[in-house]
Design a protein around this motif. Sequence first.
Motif: not given
Length: 95
Positions: A16-21, A28-30, A45-51, A61-63
């Motif tokens: 996800l970080v790669e897609w954003r970059k 903030e934009q994403v 983005e840091s891999g928290d499975p609780g999200v 969708r935003a990406l």
Amino acid sequence: MSARTRRTALALGERLVEWRKLQDLTAEQVAQRAGVSKPTLWKLESGDPGVSLGVLLDVVRALGFTDQLLDAVDPLNTELGKARAGQALPKRIRH
């Protein structure tokens, strides 16, 4: 949670970080486009499975890669899915 699941969550966050970059977008934009807070995006983005799954889908969708995600998990894109396509597959939700 298994170690394998934790590694997958971390890898997903990195992607996800790669897609954003690649799109020259800030966190903030994403976050704004996805309708989530920056801390929530950072957790994802840091891999928290609780999200939640909903947050993941809002970020995807935003990406702009919802269709690619759906294609990636489409069983009809696999040999097994193609072989069994005529067997009791549920009706699809159109997106």
